[in-house]
Design an enzyme around this catalytic site. Structure first.
Site: not given
Ligand code: NAP
Length: 274
Positions: A18, A191, A195, A162, A155, A65, A95
């Protein structure tokens, strides 16, 4: 130790891949005291070793949340265990699958509402509930992606979320600046995380970015973590309402670089299939 004496909470660690974990590690390495949250019992078990590694002790709390009562309970627990805090990381998005592939115009109202609630409104609600325990030089950080600014295939619904999240960051920054609370976002390059796996053809996004970003690489959670730590620290005390790109420079590209063969014939540096 840039974060020595700083205390904060990090929401959004699902595992060690993450982005929130990268931020937590960077903050911990610089001396911060950290609390983390988990979504439900299943994740509590999986994340217990991570909480131990981050020296959270008992500061390991449930927080879905989408449930206002859990955000309120989080504030009570943080206040009891840490008193005032100096930073909050909101690294959460969701989503329904239908919002991350296919035709965008088909999206249901239900999917739209869920994505906006969990990925956008939650930032407002978390900040509002935690505000009474935020110090007068505190910093809030959320995570965005370029798909909120420009069209990115598949996306779809998350792009809309976003866009709203980035404007939410700016409006919160203005509103909370008078209370000494800064609010910023990092727009990270793609990355491979849990998610990201929900987005159709995500591996193509990774290849495309690597080929066309000025730095010719994909960013890592360590790189995002270090930039996040800077935005949470006093090093960035003059920065608020900023959408800070950590994407190997991809966002500056208007079109892919063109190479010319020996006959002067242009071709795109990468055809997308290698
Ligand atoms: P991740 O490891 O899957 O993290 C997403 C987190 O959101 C998980 O810990 C998930 O919890 C949590 N979540 C989802 N629904 C929730 C809820 N109702 N209450 C509390 N937590 C909740 O993926 P990540 O890529 O690190 O994502 C983190 C952020 O970075 C997101 O906003 C994502 O859009 C953003 N982002 C990601 C990328 C990329 O390419 N990976 C690029 C730019 C921005 P659970 O897993 O426990 O469900």
């Amino acid at each position: 130790m840039i974060m020595k004496g700083k205390k904060g909470v990090i929401l959004g660690i699902a595992n060690k891949k993450s982005i929130a974990y990268g931020i937590a590690k960077a903050c911990q390495e610089q001396g911060a005291e950290i609390a983390i949250t988990f979504l439900n019992e299943r994740f509590e078990k999986k994340l217990t070793p991570v909480a131990e590694e981050l020296n959270c002790g008992a500061k390991f709390y449930p927080c879905d949340v989408s449930k206002p009562e859990e955000i309120r309970a989080l504030k009570e627990s943080l206040e009891k265990d840490m008193g005032e805090i100096d930073f909050v990381v909101h690294s959460i998005a969701f989503a329904p699958k239908e919002g991350l592939s296919g035709r965008f115009y088909d999206i249901s109202k239900e999917a739209f509402d869920i994505a906006m609630d969990i990925s956008v409104y939650s930032l407002i609600e978390v900040v509002r509930e935690l505000k009474p325990i935020l110090s007068t030089s505190s910093s809030v950080l959320t995570l965005s992606y370029y798909g909120g600014v420009k069209y990115i295939p598949n996306y779809n619904l998350m792009g809309i979320a976003k866009a709203a999240l980035e404007m939410t960051t700016k409006y919160l920054a203005e509103d909370l600046g008078k209370d000494g609370i800064r609010v910023n976002a990092i727009s990270a390059g793609p990355i491979k995380t849990l998610a990201a796996a929900g987005i159709d053809d995500f591996s193509f996004m990774l290849k495309w970015n690597k080929a066309h970003a000025p730095l010719k690489e994909n960013v890592t959670i360590n790189q995002v973590g270090n930039s996040g730590m800077y935005l949470l620290s006093d090093l960035s005390s003059g920065v608020t309402g900023e959408i800070h790109y950590v994407d190997a420079g991809y966002n500056l590209m208007g079109m892919p670089a063109v190479e010319f063969d020996e006959n002067g014939k242009p071709h795109i540096a990468w055809d997308g299939h290698s």
